[in-house]
Design an enzyme around this catalytic site. Sequence first.
Site, PDB file in Angstrom:
ATOM      1  N   ILE A 195      87.334 -66.651  -4.950  1.00  0.00           N
ATOM      2  CA  ILE A 195      86.627 -66.499  -3.673  1.00  0.00           C
ATOM      3  C   ILE A 195      87.423 -67.120  -2.529  1.00  0.00           C
ATOM      4  CG2 ILE A 195      84.569 -67.172  -2.385  1.00  0.00           C
ATOM      5  CD1 ILE A 195      83.015 -66.945  -5.056  1.00  0.00           C
ATOM      6  N   ARG A 241      77.068 -72.852  -4.931  1.00  0.00           N
ATOM      7  CA  ARG A 241      75.785 -73.262  -5.486  1.00  0.00           C
ATOM      8  C   ARG A 241      75.165 -74.298  -4.562  1.00  0.00           C
ATOM      9  NH1 ARG A 241      76.066 -69.262  -8.150  1.00  0.00           N
ATOM     10  NH2 ARG A 241      76.018 -69.088 -10.439  1.00  0.00           N
ATOM     11  N   GLU A 254      66.502 -72.279  -5.895  1.00  0.00           N
ATOM     12  CA  GLU A 254      66.367 -70.870  -5.517  1.00  0.00           C
ATOM     13  C   GLU A 254      65.363 -70.219  -6.456  1.00  0.00           C
ATOM     14  OE1 GLU A 254      70.206 -69.000  -5.568  1.00  0.00           O
ATOM     15  OE2 GLU A 254      70.926 -70.106  -3.820  1.00  0.00           O
ATOM     16  N   HIS A 289      71.170 -65.864  -0.726  1.00  0.00           N
ATOM     17  CA  HIS A 289      72.121 -65.603  -1.812  1.00  0.00           C
ATOM     18  C   HIS A 289      72.506 -64.119  -1.872  1.00  0.00           C
ATOM     19  CE1 HIS A 289      73.546 -67.594  -5.779  1.00  0.00           C
ATOM     20  NE2 HIS A 289      74.382 -66.638  -5.427  1.00  0.00           N
TER      21      HIS A 289
END
Length: 315
Positions: A149, A228, A257, A276
């Site tokens: 990422i 996260r 979440e 998300h």
Amino acid sequence: MSAAATTVLYHLPDGYLRLDLLKERFPEVNFIGVPTSGPVPDEVSGEVLLTLAAPTENLVDLLRRGVRWVHCTGHGVDHLPLEEFSDQQVTCSRGVSADAIAEWTLAMILAWAKRLPESWVSQPPAQWFISQLDGLSDSTVTLIGLGSINMAVAERLGPFGCKILGVRRTTKACPVPTVEVVTSISDAVASADHIVLAAPLTPATYHLVNAELLGATKPGAHLVNVARGALIDQEALHEALQDGRIGRASLDVADPEPLPAGHWLYHHPRVAFSPHVSWIGPGYRHRIENTFGDNLERWSARHPLDGIVDLEAGY
């Protein structure tokens, strides 16, 4: 090479992937659908388990049904009961959403630098031609974690001419030449205008961004989290936002979440929060299918798999 005599336990919600396309690509593979909840029939067994990167009611039972390879459709595996895995090889869909997440990250960085949407007007402003906008060419962006990422983020930041610091545990050079690798996270955030969190969640990184680290950041820094929620001590973040130490937090994740109604992250004026969704982009399902399919070909040919998870390290 065909994947003859292979049985794949398809342990995903209905419609999650296009199972018909996988069956067409691998006509000699036996795909057995297994619901993600409820008891597993006694006769169900297979060498390969295709599952979510999330806990399910009957996952542990399936691991005892002859499974030798587990492939997760997600990137992070911190939600899985890794202690229940024995000698299985585990892979994840590492990198399938890196481009989409990197684009979301760049959008957040540019939005903060250009004060969007704050600089938009719906009536004549007090002043024309004057605003307090920043740029990227004279800024520093710190990337915490140098996986797929943040590699994609770094590639997209290069043309803007900003200074890019990459935090990792070793001094191993980054494949993206514009990234300067550093091992001291506190030094890296001290000069950062933008901080991008894209590290795995492990016991070692839980609340990595805490009061001490936030206190070391450059005043007014912009914090982006696409990994996260539990990487951040949210109460410490709240204090840092209140006193202006953090100018904005662009968060695509939270802890927990789903985030319950009424939580302060929903309405804090310095927070840009999304549920998300940064990983979503055109063709994401096709990429997940291809990632698993390519690995299934490697499995049948007895070749090394891609995206292997280090169970001890947790990613």
